[in-house]
Design a protein around this motif. Structure first.
Motif, PDB file in Angstrom:
ATOM      1  N   PHE A  30       0.831  -1.277   0.173  1.00  0.00           N
ATOM      2  CA  PHE A  30      -0.189  -0.087   0.038  1.00  0.00           C
ATOM      3  C   PHE A  30       0.903   1.295   0.021  1.00  0.00           C
ATOM      4  CE2 PHE A  30      -3.638  -2.838   1.825  1.00  0.00           C
ATOM      5  CZ  PHE A  30      -4.415  -2.687   0.586  1.00  0.00           C
ATOM      6  N   SER A  31       2.028   1.038   0.734  1.00  0.00           N
ATOM      7  CA  SER A  31       2.725   2.309   0.685  1.00  0.00           C
ATOM      8  C   SER A  31       3.492   2.507  -0.764  1.00  0.00           C
ATOM      9  CB  SER A  31       4.053   2.015   1.598  1.00  0.00           C
ATOM     10  OG  SER A  31       5.173   3.035   1.826  1.00  0.00           O
ATOM     11  N   SER A  32       3.897   1.530  -1.330  1.00  0.00           N
ATOM     12  CA  SER A  32       4.363   1.819  -2.789  1.00  0.00           C
ATOM     13  C   SER A  32       3.230   2.249  -3.785  1.00  0.00           C
ATOM     14  CB  SER A  32       5.027   0.492  -3.242  1.00  0.00           C
ATOM     15  OG  SER A  32       4.030  -0.416  -3.856  1.00  0.00           O
ATOM     16  N   GLN A  33       1.861   1.833  -3.570  1.00  0.00           N
ATOM     17  CA  GLN A  33       0.835   2.411  -4.217  1.00  0.00           C
ATOM     18  C   GLN A  33       0.736   3.660  -4.090  1.00  0.00           C
ATOM     19  OE1 GLN A  33       0.234   0.252  -6.853  1.00  0.00           O
ATOM     20  NE2 GLN A  33      -1.713  -0.040  -6.393  1.00  0.00           N
ATOM     21  N   ASN A  34       0.557   4.114  -2.796  1.00  0.00           N
ATOM     22  CA  ASN A  34       0.425   5.626  -2.278  1.00  0.00           C
ATOM     23  C   ASN A  34       1.678   6.455  -2.923  1.00  0.00           C
ATOM     24  OD1 ASN A  34      -2.113   5.217  -0.916  1.00  0.00           O
ATOM     25  ND2 ASN A  34      -1.052   4.816   0.959  1.00  0.00           N
ATOM     26  N   HIS A  35       2.758   5.975  -2.760  1.00  0.00           N
ATOM     27  CA  HIS A  35       3.862   6.628  -3.538  1.00  0.00           C
ATOM     28  C   HIS A  35       4.045   6.823  -4.890  1.00  0.00           C
ATOM     29  CE1 HIS A  35       8.122   8.362  -3.976  1.00  0.00           C
ATOM     30  NE2 HIS A  35       8.286   7.506  -4.719  1.00  0.00           N
ATOM     31  N   LYS A  36       3.317   5.731  -5.682  1.00  0.00           N
ATOM     32  CA  LYS A  36       3.070   5.840  -7.113  1.00  0.00           C
ATOM     33  C   LYS A  36       1.991   7.018  -7.383  1.00  0.00           C
ATOM     34  CE  LYS A  36       2.129   3.101 -10.891  1.00  0.00           C
ATOM     35  NZ  LYS A  36       1.852   1.531 -11.104  1.00  0.00           N
ATOM     36  N   MET A  37       1.150   6.888  -6.623  1.00  0.00           N
ATOM     37  CA  MET A  37      -0.015   7.919  -6.909  1.00  0.00           C
ATOM     38  C   MET A  37       0.260   9.280  -6.563  1.00  0.00           C
ATOM     39  SD  MET A  37      -3.857   7.572  -5.480  1.00  0.00           S
ATOM     40  CE  MET A  37      -3.488   7.802  -3.946  1.00  0.00           C
ATOM     41  N   ASN A  38       1.103   9.411  -5.500  1.00  0.00           N
ATOM     42  CA  ASN A  38       1.324  10.971  -5.318  1.00  0.00           C
ATOM     43  C   ASN A  38       2.384  11.421  -6.291  1.00  0.00           C
ATOM     44  OD1 ASN A  38       0.235  10.792  -2.876  1.00  0.00           O
ATOM     45  ND2 ASN A  38       2.078  10.213  -1.639  1.00  0.00           N
ATOM     46  N   GLU A  39       3.232  10.581  -6.827  1.00  0.00           N
ATOM     47  CA  GLU A  39       4.189  10.969  -8.129  1.00  0.00           C
ATOM     48  C   GLU A  39       3.492  11.320  -9.310  1.00  0.00           C
ATOM     49  OE1 GLU A  39       7.457  11.501  -8.205  1.00  0.00           O
ATOM     50  OE2 GLU A  39       7.240  11.131  -6.186  1.00  0.00           O
ATOM     51  N   VAL A  40       2.223  10.831  -9.443  1.00  0.00           N
ATOM     52  CA  VAL A  40       1.195  11.147 -10.626  1.00  0.00           C
ATOM     53  C   VAL A  40       0.540  12.387 -10.129  1.00  0.00           C
ATOM     54  CG1 VAL A  40      -0.766  10.705 -11.627  1.00  0.00           C
ATOM     55  CG2 VAL A  40       0.785   8.712 -11.581  1.00  0.00           C
ATOM     56  N   MET A  41      -0.028  12.396  -8.998  1.00  0.00           N
ATOM     57  CA  MET A  41      -0.708  13.857  -8.683  1.00  0.00           C
ATOM     58  C   MET A  41       0.336  14.948  -8.760  1.00  0.00           C
ATOM     59  SD  MET A  41      -3.472  12.856  -8.232  1.00  0.00           S
ATOM     60  CE  MET A  41      -4.429  14.312  -7.553  1.00  0.00           C
ATOM     61  N   LYS A  42       1.534  14.713  -8.355  1.00  0.00           N
ATOM     62  CA  LYS A  42       2.570  15.885  -8.375  1.00  0.00           C
ATOM     63  C   LYS A  42       2.582  16.174  -9.744  1.00  0.00           C
ATOM     64  CE  LYS A  42       7.281  15.676  -7.561  1.00  0.00           C
ATOM     65  NZ  LYS A  42       8.476  15.409  -6.772  1.00  0.00           N
ATOM     66  N   THR A  43       2.895  15.477 -10.514  1.00  0.00           N
ATOM     67  CA  THR A  43       3.025  15.752 -12.155  1.00  0.00           C
ATOM     68  C   THR A  43       1.899  16.645 -12.638  1.00  0.00           C
ATOM     69  OG1 THR A  43       4.495  13.820 -12.377  1.00  0.00           O
ATOM     70  CG2 THR A  43       3.642  14.718 -14.417  1.00  0.00           C
ATOM     71  N   LEU A  44       0.604  15.788 -12.566  1.00  0.00           N
ATOM     72  CA  LEU A  44      -0.492  16.623 -12.803  1.00  0.00           C
ATOM     73  C   LEU A  44      -0.559  18.127 -12.184  1.00  0.00           C
ATOM     74  CD1 LEU A  44      -2.938  13.731 -12.671  1.00  0.00           C
ATOM     75  CD2 LEU A  44      -2.090  14.601 -14.533  1.00  0.00           C
ATOM     76  N   THR A  45      -0.396  18.208 -11.220  1.00  0.00           N
ATOM     77  CA  THR A  45      -0.330  19.503 -10.508  1.00  0.00           C
ATOM     78  C   THR A  45       0.535  20.547 -11.065  1.00  0.00           C
ATOM     79  OG1 THR A  45      -1.098  18.645  -8.135  1.00  0.00           O
ATOM     80  CG2 THR A  45      -0.175  20.658  -8.161  1.00  0.00           C
ATOM     81  N   VAL A  46       1.729  20.114 -11.274  1.00  0.00           N
ATOM     82  CA  VAL A  46       3.066  20.848 -11.839  1.00  0.00           C
ATOM     83  C   VAL A  46       2.382  21.289 -13.072  1.00  0.00           C
ATOM     84  CG1 VAL A  46       5.188  20.751 -12.839  1.00  0.00           C
ATOM     85  CG2 VAL A  46       4.586  20.053 -10.564  1.00  0.00           C
ATOM     86  N   VAL A  47       1.781  20.174 -14.135  1.00  0.00           N
ATOM     87  CA  VAL A  47       1.205  20.609 -15.309  1.00  0.00           C
ATOM     88  C   VAL A  47       0.216  21.723 -15.310  1.00  0.00           C
ATOM     89  CG1 VAL A  47       0.212  19.813 -17.569  1.00  0.00           C
ATOM     90  CG2 VAL A  47       2.073  18.541 -16.329  1.00  0.00           C
ATOM     91  N   SER A  48      -0.746  21.529 -14.413  1.00  0.00           N
ATOM     92  CA  SER A  48      -1.713  22.580 -14.242  1.00  0.00           C
ATOM     93  C   SER A  48      -1.469  23.806 -13.921  1.00  0.00           C
ATOM     94  CB  SER A  48      -3.031  21.721 -13.489  1.00  0.00           C
ATOM     95  OG  SER A  48      -2.367  21.877 -11.752  1.00  0.00           O
ATOM     96  N   VAL A  49      -0.465  23.933 -12.869  1.00  0.00           N
ATOM     97  CA  VAL A  49       0.164  25.222 -12.482  1.00  0.00           C
ATOM     98  C   VAL A  49       0.865  25.837 -13.524  1.00  0.00           C
ATOM     99  CG1 VAL A  49       1.979  26.138 -11.035  1.00  0.00           C
ATOM    100  CG2 VAL A  49       0.040  24.445  -9.838  1.00  0.00           C
ATOM    101  N   PHE A  50       1.645  25.026 -14.472  1.00  0.00           N
ATOM    102  CA  PHE A  50       2.045  25.782 -15.724  1.00  0.00           C
ATOM    103  C   PHE A  50       0.943  26.321 -16.624  1.00  0.00           C
ATOM    104  CE2 PHE A  50       5.768  22.710 -15.760  1.00  0.00           C
ATOM    105  CZ  PHE A  50       6.571  23.525 -14.896  1.00  0.00           C
ATOM    106  N   PHE A  51      -0.106  25.821 -16.757  1.00  0.00           N
ATOM    107  CA  PHE A  51      -1.079  26.600 -17.549  1.00  0.00           C
ATOM    108  C   PHE A  51      -2.199  27.138 -17.028  1.00  0.00           C
ATOM    109  CE2 PHE A  51       0.639  22.629 -20.008  1.00  0.00           C
ATOM    110  CZ  PHE A  51       1.029  23.376 -21.218  1.00  0.00           C
ATOM    111  N   MET A  52      -2.206  27.277 -15.811  1.00  0.00           N
ATOM    112  CA  MET A  52      -3.156  28.218 -14.960  1.00  0.00           C
ATOM    113  C   MET A  52      -3.057  29.741 -15.154  1.00  0.00           C
ATOM    114  SD  MET A  52      -4.330  27.953 -11.138  1.00  0.00           S
ATOM    115  CE  MET A  52      -3.727  26.385 -11.105  1.00  0.00           C
ATOM    116  N   PRO A  53      -1.803  30.174 -15.264  1.00  0.00           N
ATOM    117  CA  PRO A  53      -1.740  31.680 -15.423  1.00  0.00           C
ATOM    118  C   PRO A  53      -1.816  31.870 -17.064  1.00  0.00           C
ATOM    119  CG  PRO A  53       0.177  30.811 -14.571  1.00  0.00           C
ATOM    120  CD  PRO A  53      -0.613  29.853 -14.756  1.00  0.00           C
ATOM    121  N   LEU A  54      -1.313  30.859 -17.928  1.00  0.00           N
ATOM    122  CA  LEU A  54      -1.564  30.933 -19.247  1.00  0.00           C
ATOM    123  C   LEU A  54      -3.247  31.249 -19.651  1.00  0.00           C
ATOM    124  CD1 LEU A  54       1.393  28.653 -20.566  1.00  0.00           C
ATOM    125  CD2 LEU A  54       1.271  31.435 -20.123  1.00  0.00           C
ATOM    126  N   THR A  55      -3.919  30.368 -18.986  1.00  0.00           N
ATOM    127  CA  THR A  55      -5.210  30.214 -19.472  1.00  0.00           C
ATOM    128  C   THR A  55      -6.033  31.511 -18.960  1.00  0.00           C
ATOM    129  OG1 THR A  55      -5.157  28.134 -18.874  1.00  0.00           O
ATOM    130  CG2 THR A  55      -7.385  29.112 -18.642  1.00  0.00           C
TER     131      THR A  55
END
Length: 186
Positions: free
Chosen positions: A115-140
């Motif tokens: 479960f810990s490795s599953q949570n870590h994997k999910m956190n990495e995906v969420m971090k990537t999605l958050t960074v991408v959304s932060v990049f495009f928020m001011p542009l939007t």
């Protein structure tokens, strides 16, 4: 009777040893893979250990009863000198139960690791999605402001206003990427 019970105990030892080998392979597999089948296998082995535990507990209780009859002198079918053999079998039962508890604890830590490795994997995906959304928020936001069709925006009538705005957006995006890299956020 002693030899029969001793043979049963030896079979429990062999069964638990075989189960431990399978569990060790499963734990090694859980460290390298996050497939859901691993969790199913962990639960299967936990059920196997519970079955073994439920099988050994009545034997332990019976051996304890035989061991305690030594002092009562109620049951004379077993010679007084032979009670030590049953005491040893009772001790073996206790050791088996302790081993099963240890193995079940190992399975619990394997499922926690899974479960810990599953949570870590999910956190990495969420971090990537958050960074991408932060990049495009001011542009939007900028695109939204300039898409309102107001006529009194001075840069709309500049000859290079469009290119200046695109350049500003690119610089803003590059600045954010640089800042995030510098902070090690991705």
């Amino acid at each position: 009777m002693y030899l029969l019970l001793d043979a049963v105990m030896e079979n429990f030892y062999i069964t638990i040893e075989a189960e431990e080998d399978k569990v060790e392979e499963l734990i090694n597999l859980s460290k390298t893979s996050t497939k859901p089948e691993i969790l199913e296998q962990i639960e299967k082995h936990r059920d196997n250990y519970n079955f073994l535990k439920r099988s050994i507990i009545p034997l332990r209780d019976s051996l304890y009863s035989i061991k305690s009859m030594k002092d009562d002198n109620v049951f004379n079918a077993i010679e007084h000198d032979n009670y030590s053999f049953f005491e040893r079998l009772h001790q073996k039962c206790l050791e088996l139960l302790e081993q099963i508890e240890y193995d079940m604890t190992t399975l619990d830590s394997a499922s926690s690791f899974y479960f810990s490795s599953q949570n870590h994997k999910m956190n990495e995906v969420m971090k990537t999605l958050t960074v991408v959304s932060v990049f495009f928020m001011p542009l939007t936001f900028i695109v939204g402001v300039y898409g309102m069709n107001f006529d009194n925006m001075p840069e709309l009538h500049w000859e290079y206003g469009y290119f200046i705005l695109i350049g500003f957006m690119v610089l803003l995006l590059l600045g954010m990427i640089y800042y995030f890299k510098k902070k090690n956020w991705y």
